[in-house]
Design an enzyme around this catalytic site. Sequence first.
Site, PDB file in Angstrom:
ATOM      1  N   LYS A 110       0.863  -1.130  -0.021  1.00 30.98           N
ATOM      2  CA  LYS A 110       0.089  -0.003   0.037  1.00 30.98           C
ATOM      3  C   LYS A 110       1.001   1.174  -0.103  1.00 30.98           C
ATOM      4  CE  LYS A 110      -2.294   1.562   3.904  1.00 30.98           C
ATOM      5  NZ  LYS A 110      -2.052   2.982   3.888  1.00 30.98           N
ATOM      6  N   GLU A 179      -9.484   7.728   3.590  1.00 33.33           N
ATOM      7  CA  GLU A 179      -9.226   7.833   5.044  1.00 33.33           C
ATOM      8  C   GLU A 179      -9.794   9.477   5.467  1.00 33.33           C
ATOM      9  OE1 GLU A 179      -5.440   6.968   6.839  1.00 33.33           O
ATOM     10  OE2 GLU A 179      -5.992   7.994   8.852  1.00 33.33           O
TER      11      GLU A 179
HETATM   12  O1  KIV Z   1      -0.973   2.161   8.555  1.00 33.18           O
HETATM   13  C1  KIV Z   1      -2.302   2.287   8.801  1.00 33.18           C
HETATM   14  O2  KIV Z   1      -2.972   1.733   9.924  1.00 33.18           O
HETATM   15  C2  KIV Z   1      -3.270   2.570   7.578  1.00 33.18           C
HETATM   16  C3  KIV Z   1      -4.583   2.371   7.914  1.00 33.18           C
HETATM   17  C4  KIV Z   1      -5.167   3.475   8.670  1.00 33.18           C
HETATM   18  C5  KIV Z   1      -5.419   2.150   6.780  1.00 33.18           C
HETATM   19  O3  KIV Z   1      -2.731   2.949   6.759  1.00 33.18           O
END
Ligand code: KIV
Length: 273
Positions: A110, A179
């Site tokens: 991600k 988010e």
């Molecule tokens: O690092 C994390 O916990 C995240 C979530 C908030 C999606 O990126």
Amino acid sequence: MKTVEQIIAQKSKQRITMLTAYDYPIASFLDEAGIDIILVGDSLANVVLGLESTTEVGMKEMLHHTKAVVRAVKNALVVGDMPFDSYQLNPRAALDNARQFIGEGCQAVKLEWFEDCPKVAATIAKAGIPVMGHVGLTPQTAHKLGGMKVQGKDAASARAIIENAKVMQDSGCFSVVLECIPQEVAEVITKQLKIPTIGIGAGPHCDGQVLVIHDLLGLFSRYQPKFSKKYADLGPQILQAVKEYKKEVISGQFPDDAHSFHLDLDEIKKLST
Ligand code: KIV
């Protein structure tokens, strides 16, 4: 093992469940519960390492925790969260770092929206690594967004977030985290994208939801975002258990016979001769 194709196929059919995990025991529970996606989030910095900002963790810490999570997971899709500075420098370095997550057993990575994000996401995706995008409030660059607060609260900034999400899709992302944005904006994005949206503080219209596991379990008390829901309050239970242990050790109640070992009588005799 859940696949990226299965996650995409869930859009508009079955809501996607995603939670963060940073270690073996918690990842085991999430996997056993049938959570679709486990994110080794860079929120590791805040909820596990006690740091102020997610920008304070790097590849070394993320890979260390990724290994523990991967060891536990049999069914969920594991996504490695690329830490600050691991993908912003240039697409080549970003790809090398993404490969390290895959090398440790993640199925995807991600990355958060930033100016050159489309080029970086496309480079990683073209190399065959599934990429999850992240738009709206992007904690790694929150200082540029006025802090950790709701984004897209007027039409112009909402339009920009919608555009960023589309660009993420066009860059080859298989899903996108939304988010901290108004639910109306998340609804527009979810309707307009072909890929699933996964919301955190983005309301009920997303294709899936994600929370930080420490918030859900009541394990992190420094702050509680409005959007996160405590499904358990383990903090007080831990405190109580530790206090009881302390009391029993001091009083000599622990360890009792049930928690101790014995030497055979013959061996006791031999020992004393
Ligand atoms: O690092 C994390 O916990 C995240 C979530 C908030 C999606 O990126």
